[in-house]
Motif scaffolding. Structure first.
Motif, PDB file in Angstrom:
ATOM      1  N   HIS A   1      -5.204 -13.067 -25.177  1.00 33.17           N
ATOM      2  CA  HIS A   1      -6.202 -13.075 -24.111  1.00 33.17           C
ATOM      3  C   HIS A   1      -6.688 -11.641 -23.912  1.00 33.17           C
ATOM      4  O   HIS A   1      -5.893 -10.745 -23.627  1.00 33.17           O
ATOM      5  N   ILE A   2      -7.966 -11.436 -24.062  1.00 39.96           N
ATOM      6  CA  ILE A   2      -8.566 -10.107 -24.016  1.00 39.96           C
ATOM      7  C   ILE A   2      -9.172  -9.819 -22.637  1.00 39.96           C
ATOM      8  O   ILE A   2      -9.069  -8.719 -22.114  1.00 39.96           O
ATOM      9  N   LYS A   3      -9.812 -10.836 -22.083  1.00 41.31           N
ATOM     10  CA  LYS A   3     -10.554 -10.666 -20.832  1.00 41.31           C
ATOM     11  C   LYS A   3     -10.447 -11.966 -20.044  1.00 41.31           C
ATOM     12  O   LYS A   3     -10.392 -13.043 -20.629  1.00 41.31           O
ATOM     13  N   SER A   4     -10.427 -11.873 -18.721  1.00 45.73           N
ATOM     14  CA  SER A   4     -10.391 -13.094 -17.911  1.00 45.73           C
ATOM     15  C   SER A   4     -11.809 -13.532 -17.563  1.00 45.73           C
ATOM     16  O   SER A   4     -12.763 -12.769 -17.667  1.00 45.73           O
ATOM     17  N   ILE A   5     -11.897 -14.798 -17.147  1.00 43.89           N
ATOM     18  CA  ILE A   5     -13.184 -15.353 -16.727  1.00 43.89           C
ATOM     19  C   ILE A   5     -12.924 -16.295 -15.555  1.00 43.89           C
ATOM     20  O   ILE A   5     -11.944 -17.045 -15.557  1.00 43.89           O
TER      21      ILE A   5
ATOM     22  N   VAL B   1     -17.383 -21.143 -21.523  1.00 45.56           N
ATOM     23  CA  VAL B   1     -16.841 -20.473 -22.700  1.00 45.56           C
ATOM     24  C   VAL B   1     -17.239 -21.263 -23.937  1.00 45.56           C
ATOM     25  O   VAL B   1     -17.410 -22.488 -23.887  1.00 45.56           O
ATOM     26  N   PHE B   2     -17.399 -20.535 -25.031  1.00 47.43           N
ATOM     27  CA  PHE B   2     -17.748 -21.103 -26.322  1.00 47.43           C
ATOM     28  C   PHE B   2     -16.651 -20.724 -27.297  1.00 47.43           C
ATOM     29  O   PHE B   2     -16.291 -19.546 -27.398  1.00 47.43           O
ATOM     30  N   ALA B   3     -16.101 -21.710 -27.983  1.00 44.66           N
ATOM     31  CA  ALA B   3     -15.048 -21.476 -28.973  1.00 44.66           C
ATOM     32  C   ALA B   3     -15.612 -21.801 -30.353  1.00 44.66           C
ATOM     33  O   ALA B   3     -16.073 -22.920 -30.583  1.00 44.66           O
TER      34      ALA B   3
ATOM     35  N   GLU C   1     -22.356 -14.435 -22.519  1.00 46.66           N
ATOM     36  CA  GLU C   1     -22.983 -13.201 -23.002  1.00 46.66           C
ATOM     37  C   GLU C   1     -22.399 -12.731 -24.331  1.00 46.66           C
ATOM     38  O   GLU C   1     -22.753 -11.657 -24.824  1.00 46.66           O
ATOM     39  N   GLY C   2     -21.468 -13.490 -24.880  1.00 45.44           N
ATOM     40  CA  GLY C   2     -20.857 -13.114 -26.151  1.00 45.44           C
ATOM     41  C   GLY C   2     -19.668 -12.180 -26.013  1.00 45.44           C
ATOM     42  O   GLY C   2     -19.182 -11.650 -27.021  1.00 45.44           O
ATOM     43  N   ASN C   3     -19.187 -11.963 -24.783  1.00 50.28           N
ATOM     44  CA  ASN C   3     -17.995 -11.138 -24.586  1.00 50.28           C
ATOM     45  C   ASN C   3     -16.762 -11.909 -25.037  1.00 50.28           C
ATOM     46  O   ASN C   3     -16.597 -13.090 -24.704  1.00 50.28           O
ATOM     47  N   LEU C   4     -15.887 -11.240 -25.766  1.00 50.89           N
ATOM     48  CA  LEU C   4     -14.673 -11.872 -26.266  1.00 50.89           C
ATOM     49  C   LEU C   4     -13.697 -12.085 -25.112  1.00 50.89           C
ATOM     50  O   LEU C   4     -13.293 -11.139 -24.447  1.00 50.89           O
ATOM     51  N   ILE C   5     -13.321 -13.350 -24.894  1.00 50.96           N
ATOM     52  CA  ILE C   5     -12.345 -13.720 -23.874  1.00 50.96           C
ATOM     53  C   ILE C   5     -10.960 -13.805 -24.509  1.00 50.96           C
ATOM     54  O   ILE C   5      -9.995 -13.233 -24.014  1.00 50.96           O
ATOM     55  N   SER C   6     -10.873 -14.519 -25.628  1.00 51.99           N
ATOM     56  CA  SER C   6      -9.602 -14.682 -26.349  1.00 51.99           C
ATOM     57  C   SER C   6      -9.879 -14.800 -27.841  1.00 51.99           C
ATOM     58  O   SER C   6     -10.932 -15.277 -28.251  1.00 51.99           O
TER      59      SER C   6
END
Length: 138
Positions: free
Chosen positions: A88-92, A97-99, A121-126
């Motif tokens: 997990h890189i970033k929380s939301i 979310v798009f996987a 926005e294309g930010n990496l969440i996980s």
């Protein structure tokens, strides 16, 4: 490749499943990827009001397992996830979310997928890695 027809077929499998419960929907398929989306609402939150890691696992395993089945395209085979790892890189807290699953290895008996879970926005969440085993249906 009839993208719309393929997406309809994939989404038709979601009825009465965890995917339907979590509102996971397949939204894009290409020659080497499959993408699903999931809304981030209180339904998938953990107690601190951010997306639960289990919800991330659910969408990652869904898109990776379905990618194996879709690209293998062999009704005599059964796909089972045997290992899933997630960083997990970033929380939301809200949004979608798009996987997206892309193959690292597609062998005769195992498939290895990298799944990127990103926000709108294309930010990496996980970032996830899923290993599937390919079995004969009994």
């Amino acid at each position: 490749m009839d993208t719309e027809k393929n997406l309809q077929k994939l989404n038709s499998l979601n009825k009465n499943t965890l995917m339907e419960t979590l509102d996971i929907e397949f939204v894009a398929v290409g020659k080497d990827f499959l993408t699903a989306k999931m809304p981030v609402t209180s339904k998938v939150h953990q107690p601190y009001g951010i997306m639960h890691g289990g919800a991330t696992a659910a969408i990652a395993e869904t898109v990776g397992s379905c990618a194996s089945a879709f690209f293998l395209n062999d009704p005599s085979k059964l796909i089972n996830g045997i290992e899933l790892s997630i960083n997990h890189i970033k929380s939301i807290r809200e949004g979608t979310v798009f996987a997206t699953a892309k193959a690292i290895h597609k062998g005769r008996t195992t498939h290895l997928w990298e799944i990127r879970v990103e926000d709108e926005e294309g930010n990496l969440i996980s970032i996830c890695k899923l290993t599937n085993i390919i079995l004969d249906k009994k």
